[in-house]
Scaffold this motif. Structure first.
Motif, PDB file in Angstrom:
ATOM      1  N   VAL A 178       5.658  12.728  -0.639  1.00  0.00           N
ATOM      2  CA  VAL A 178       4.829  11.646  -0.458  1.00  0.00           C
ATOM      3  C   VAL A 178       5.201  11.172   1.093  1.00  0.00           C
ATOM      4  CG1 VAL A 178       4.649   9.228  -0.777  1.00  0.00           C
ATOM      5  CG2 VAL A 178       4.361  10.701  -2.538  1.00  0.00           C
ATOM      6  N   ARG A 179       6.249  11.083   1.542  1.00  0.00           N
ATOM      7  CA  ARG A 179       6.695  10.479   2.790  1.00  0.00           C
ATOM      8  C   ARG A 179       6.174  11.685   3.965  1.00  0.00           C
ATOM      9  NH1 ARG A 179      13.101   9.056   2.598  1.00  0.00           N
ATOM     10  NH2 ARG A 179      12.622   8.595   4.793  1.00  0.00           N
ATOM     11  N   ASP A 180       6.550  12.851   3.723  1.00  0.00           N
ATOM     12  CA  ASP A 180       5.974  13.828   4.749  1.00  0.00           C
ATOM     13  C   ASP A 180       4.526  13.862   5.030  1.00  0.00           C
ATOM     14  OD1 ASP A 180       8.383  14.310   4.990  1.00  0.00           O
ATOM     15  OD2 ASP A 180       8.516  16.396   4.117  1.00  0.00           O
ATOM     16  N   SER A 181       3.702  13.787   3.739  1.00  0.00           N
ATOM     17  CA  SER A 181       2.321  13.848   3.867  1.00  0.00           C
ATOM     18  C   SER A 181       1.569  12.598   4.600  1.00  0.00           C
ATOM     19  CB  SER A 181       1.581  14.080   2.396  1.00  0.00           C
ATOM     20  OG  SER A 181       1.648  12.883   1.603  1.00  0.00           O
ATOM     21  N   ASN A 182       2.213  11.663   4.477  1.00  0.00           N
ATOM     22  CA  ASN A 182       1.897  10.379   5.351  1.00  0.00           C
ATOM     23  C   ASN A 182       2.307   9.997   6.473  1.00  0.00           C
ATOM     24  OD1 ASN A 182      -0.289   8.825   3.244  1.00  0.00           O
ATOM     25  ND2 ASN A 182       1.591   9.923   2.018  1.00  0.00           N
ATOM     26  N   THR A 183       3.187  10.928   7.111  1.00  0.00           N
ATOM     27  CA  THR A 183       3.821  10.705   8.434  1.00  0.00           C
ATOM     28  C   THR A 183       3.815  11.724   9.340  1.00  0.00           C
ATOM     29  OG1 THR A 183       6.081  11.041   7.427  1.00  0.00           O
ATOM     30  CG2 THR A 183       5.590   8.835   7.348  1.00  0.00           C
ATOM     31  N   VAL A 184       3.989  12.967   8.856  1.00  0.00           N
ATOM     32  CA  VAL A 184       4.106  14.059   9.595  1.00  0.00           C
ATOM     33  C   VAL A 184       2.746  14.163  10.406  1.00  0.00           C
ATOM     34  CG1 VAL A 184       4.366  16.494   9.810  1.00  0.00           C
ATOM     35  CG2 VAL A 184       5.922  15.351   8.484  1.00  0.00           C
ATOM     36  N   GLY A 185       1.719  14.146   9.806  1.00  0.00           N
ATOM     37  CA  GLY A 185       0.217  14.407  10.474  1.00  0.00           C
ATOM     38  C   GLY A 185      -0.213  13.289  11.169  1.00  0.00           C
ATOM     39  N   GLY A 216      -2.395  12.647  -6.580  1.00  0.00           N
ATOM     40  CA  GLY A 216      -3.021  12.696  -4.918  1.00  0.00           C
ATOM     41  C   GLY A 216      -2.753  14.166  -4.179  1.00  0.00           C
ATOM     42  N   LEU A 217      -1.637  14.776  -4.761  1.00  0.00           N
ATOM     43  CA  LEU A 217      -1.310  16.018  -4.067  1.00  0.00           C
ATOM     44  C   LEU A 217      -1.643  17.312  -4.909  1.00  0.00           C
ATOM     45  CD1 LEU A 217       2.278  14.622  -2.750  1.00  0.00           C
ATOM     46  CD2 LEU A 217       0.308  14.776  -1.542  1.00  0.00           C
ATOM     47  N   PHE A 218      -1.675  18.414  -4.367  1.00  0.00           N
ATOM     48  CA  PHE A 218      -1.655  19.652  -5.252  1.00  0.00           C
ATOM     49  C   PHE A 218      -0.712  19.687  -6.238  1.00  0.00           C
ATOM     50  CE2 PHE A 218      -1.240  24.054  -6.133  1.00  0.00           C
ATOM     51  CZ  PHE A 218      -2.676  24.348  -6.366  1.00  0.00           C
ATOM     52  N   LEU A 249       0.848  -1.143  -0.033  1.00  0.00           N
ATOM     53  CA  LEU A 249       0.000  -0.012  -0.169  1.00  0.00           C
ATOM     54  C   LEU A 249       0.634   1.267  -0.019  1.00  0.00           C
ATOM     55  CD1 LEU A 249      -3.055   0.410  -0.224  1.00  0.00           C
ATOM     56  CD2 LEU A 249      -3.339   0.669   2.038  1.00  0.00           C
ATOM     57  N   PRO A 250       1.795   1.308   0.992  1.00  0.00           N
ATOM     58  CA  PRO A 250       2.685   2.633   0.704  1.00  0.00           C
ATOM     59  C   PRO A 250       3.405   2.847  -0.661  1.00  0.00           C
ATOM     60  CG  PRO A 250       3.155   1.540   2.587  1.00  0.00           C
ATOM     61  CD  PRO A 250       2.403   0.516   1.824  1.00  0.00           C
ATOM     62  N   ARG A 251       3.635   1.887  -1.589  1.00  0.00           N
ATOM     63  CA  ARG A 251       4.356   1.990  -2.582  1.00  0.00           C
ATOM     64  C   ARG A 251       3.130   2.453  -3.610  1.00  0.00           C
ATOM     65  NH1 ARG A 251       5.742  -2.732  -4.584  1.00  0.00           N
ATOM     66  NH2 ARG A 251       6.741  -1.895  -6.504  1.00  0.00           N
ATOM     67  N   ALA A 252       1.853   1.603  -3.474  1.00  0.00           N
ATOM     68  CA  ALA A 252       0.739   2.061  -4.392  1.00  0.00           C
ATOM     69  C   ALA A 252       0.158   3.545  -4.172  1.00  0.00           C
ATOM     70  CB  ALA A 252      -0.377   0.787  -4.205  1.00  0.00           C
ATOM     71  N   GLU A 253      -0.193   3.658  -2.889  1.00  0.00           N
ATOM     72  CA  GLU A 253      -0.639   4.916  -2.631  1.00  0.00           C
ATOM     73  C   GLU A 253       0.170   6.077  -3.054  1.00  0.00           C
ATOM     74  OE1 GLU A 253      -3.951   4.103   0.885  1.00  0.00           O
ATOM     75  OE2 GLU A 253      -1.705   4.757   1.245  1.00  0.00           O
ATOM     76  N   GLY A 254       1.695   5.809  -2.668  1.00  0.00           N
ATOM     77  CA  GLY A 254       2.642   6.907  -2.984  1.00  0.00           C
ATOM     78  C   GLY A 254       2.704   7.276  -4.354  1.00  0.00           C
ATOM     79  N   ARG A 313       2.975   3.272   8.382  1.00  0.00           N
ATOM     80  CA  ARG A 313       3.936   4.394   8.630  1.00  0.00           C
ATOM     81  C   ARG A 313       5.196   4.319   8.271  1.00  0.00           C
ATOM     82  NH1 ARG A 313       4.669   4.490  13.933  1.00  0.00           N
ATOM     83  NH2 ARG A 313       6.814   3.317  13.386  1.00  0.00           N
ATOM     84  N   ALA A 314       5.570   2.903   8.580  1.00  0.00           N
ATOM     85  CA  ALA A 314       7.074   2.563   8.653  1.00  0.00           C
ATOM     86  C   ALA A 314       7.293   2.305   6.905  1.00  0.00           C
ATOM     87  CB  ALA A 314       7.437   1.140   9.155  1.00  0.00           C
ATOM     88  N   GLY A 315       6.218   1.779   6.374  1.00  0.00           N
ATOM     89  CA  GLY A 315       6.368   1.415   5.013  1.00  0.00           C
ATOM     90  C   GLY A 315       6.498   2.840   4.177  1.00  0.00           C
ATOM     91  N   TYR A 316       5.803   4.019   4.711  1.00  0.00           N
ATOM     92  CA  TYR A 316       6.057   5.197   3.767  1.00  0.00           C
ATOM     93  C   TYR A 316       7.508   5.890   4.242  1.00  0.00           C
ATOM     94  CZ  TYR A 316       1.430   6.156   1.995  1.00  0.00           C
ATOM     95  OH  TYR A 316       0.465   6.031   1.347  1.00  0.00           O
ATOM     96  N   GLU A 317       7.987   5.585   5.541  1.00  0.00           N
ATOM     97  CA  GLU A 317       9.398   6.146   5.964  1.00  0.00           C
ATOM     98  C   GLU A 317      10.107   5.457   5.233  1.00  0.00           C
ATOM     99  OE1 GLU A 317       8.108   7.222  10.703  1.00  0.00           O
ATOM    100  OE2 GLU A 317       9.002   5.443  10.327  1.00  0.00           O
ATOM    101  N   ALA A 318      10.096   4.002   4.703  1.00  0.00           N
ATOM    102  CA  ALA A 318      11.233   3.256   4.064  1.00  0.00           C
ATOM    103  C   ALA A 318      11.057   3.569   2.445  1.00  0.00           C
ATOM    104  CB  ALA A 318      10.929   1.771   4.351  1.00  0.00           C
ATOM    105  N   LEU A 319      10.147   4.278   2.117  1.00  0.00           N
ATOM    106  CA  LEU A 319      10.080   4.591   0.451  1.00  0.00           C
ATOM    107  C   LEU A 319      11.465   5.057   0.142  1.00  0.00           C
ATOM    108  CD1 LEU A 319       6.457   5.866   0.096  1.00  0.00           C
ATOM    109  CD2 LEU A 319       7.546   3.627  -0.609  1.00  0.00           C
TER     110      LEU A 319
END
Length: 446
Positions: free
Chosen positions: A350-357, A279-281, A267-272, A389-395
């Motif tokens: 991608v990493r920030d938008s899915n971890t920071v918030g 998905g982002l502005f 999922l992190p790779r696909a959503e990313g 979360r870890a999946g996004y951090e490891a992207l």
């Protein structure tokens, strides 16, 4: 006055839920001290995907009718309000979810009303017919939006069977659902099946076992749902469907193709990669169609992943005369992403938008309950949020680049356009996106 420096984002760990078996059901709970508004959700594995083809829409209709309560005639909401509670009910492809939000110190009283509403509703024939008529009217009111109509037209282009008809059953099939069908569905799939109870909030003083007994009663354990990938419809790919709206000066368009099921996707790779695309502005589609070409107010993309299949789609609305170029420009952006890969800036976004918030995203009982419902519906582990979360951090750039090749397949896409067919047919036939078919909205689900 100087702006303060941005500090290092705080790490986030999702609370570990407590699980207890009560009779035929399971209670999954998170105690959040100080969270005075509790969220309770009851999950049954009977969403639209498992409806019989001769009763499509019965789960959505049943979900609506439960709000009429044990006494019928919309009696549930005012009864719950006396305890400060609000009814929640929704159906998706994979789950039938009911619940309430209530002050934690009044949860017991509200849950007794909730249990009666779920297990022993009135299901008066007059209420069922009234709710069915309201759903039918709502279907066409919502379909007045070209973007909604485009999305509802998509299923029949990607699937045969249940997914070919919208979740609520479509205007023809839903109209055929009789009160007796609703009563039988409720008896077989809801009243007699325990389900899984999710509870989140300040649970000090809350007896979870007693809560489970109240909700589950003597209902049987939830059966395991069989999962099989649905078949695709016949026809050439890629192809174009125009849903005709004579005289329309705008077009709503969707570029979509089938995707793997939720359990088959990283999922992190696909959503990313979907966020990089739409998905982002600052996504590729938005920058091209909105900022450079000025064709639209916005464009987006995302995955809709289910237990047995999935869909990827990109969407936008444009002026009619720019429809053909909007499609080719979108396909070019997908091809460019697959061939050239992502940038370091896109990866960071991608990493920030899915971890920071995350601390804010899961700051309410409702948000935590929603995450637990997702875990129940898709058989995810209790530490799923942390793994995600870890999946996004490891992207890395390489991981996103491989995701573009693995999950984006424009050569298998169907393009659905809602607009003026007379104006669009010629230009769309010329862009090389496959054969063009024209349908009227009324013919789509007959």
């Amino acid at each position: 006055m100087l702006r303060p420096d941005i500090g290092t984002p705080a790490s986030y760990t999702f609370p570990k839920p407590r699980r207890i078996t009560v009779g035929g059901g399971t209670v999954v709970a998170i105690d959040v001290p100080g969270q005075r508004l509790a969220s309770l959700r009851l999950v049954h594995p009977y969403g639209g995907a498992v409806e019989p083809l001769d009763a499509m829409g019965v789960s959505s209709l049943t979900s609506e009718v439960l709000e009429d309560g044990p006494a019928g005639n919309s009696s549930l909401a005012p009864a719950l309000e006396r305890h400060g509670a609000e009814w929640v009910s929704r159906v998706n492809w994979d789950g039938f979810i009911t619940g309430l939000d209530a002050p934690a110190n009044r949860l017991g009283e509200a849950v007794r009303l909730f249990a009666d509403a779920v297990r022993r509703p009135a299901l008066a024939p007059d209420d069922i017919v009234r709710r069915r008529d309201q759903l039918l009217e709502r279907f066409w009111l919502e379909a007045a939006s070209a973007s909604t109509l485009a999305m509802r037209s998509l299923g029949g282009q990607l699937f045969t069977g249940r997914y070919a008809t919208p979740l609520a059953g479509g205007p023809v099939r839903l109209a055929e659902v009789e009160p007796e069908t609703v009563a039988a569905f409720h008896a077989d799939s809801i009243a007699s099946v325990a389900g899984t109870l999710v509870v989140v909030g300040d649970l000090s003083g809350v007896d979870l076992e007693d809560l489970g007994k109240t909700v589950f009663g003597d209902a049987a354990a939830t059966p395991v749902r069989e999962v099989a990938a649905p078949a695709p419809p016949p026809g050439e790919l890629p192809r174009v469907l125009i849903v005709d709206r004579p005289g329309s000066v705008q077009s709503a368009l969707v570029i979509a193709h089938r995707a793997p099921s939720r359990s088959q996707v990283d999922l992190p790779r696909a959503e990313g990669i979907s966020e990089v695309l739409g998905g982002l502005f600052t996504s590729r589609l938005n920058m091209e169609l909105r900022e450079r070409l000025g064709y639209t107010y916005g464009a987006g993309s995302r995955f809709d992943l289910r237990r047995d299949s999935g869909v990827f789609f990109a969407t936008t609305q444009v002026e009619a005369d720019t429809t053909a170029h909007s499609i080719t420009a979108s396909l070019e952006q997908i091809a460019k992403l697959r061939s050239s890969g992502v940038t370091a800036e896109e990866l960071a976004s991608v990493r920030d938008s899915n971890t920071v918030g995350l601390p804010v995203s899961y700051s309410t009982a409702r948000a935590m309950a929603s995450a637990l419902v997702d875990m129940v519906v898709h058989d995810l582990p209790d530490d799923y949020v942390d793994r995600h979360r870890a999946g996004y951090e490891a992207l890395t750039e390489d991981k996103l680049n491989s995701a573009a090749e693995e999950y984006l397949h424009p050569e298998e896409a169907v393009v659905v356009v809602v607009g003026d067919a007379e104006r669009l047919s010629g230009p769309l036939a010329d862009i090389g996106a496959g054969p063009v078919e024209v349908r009227s909205p009324e013919s789509l689900w007959s």
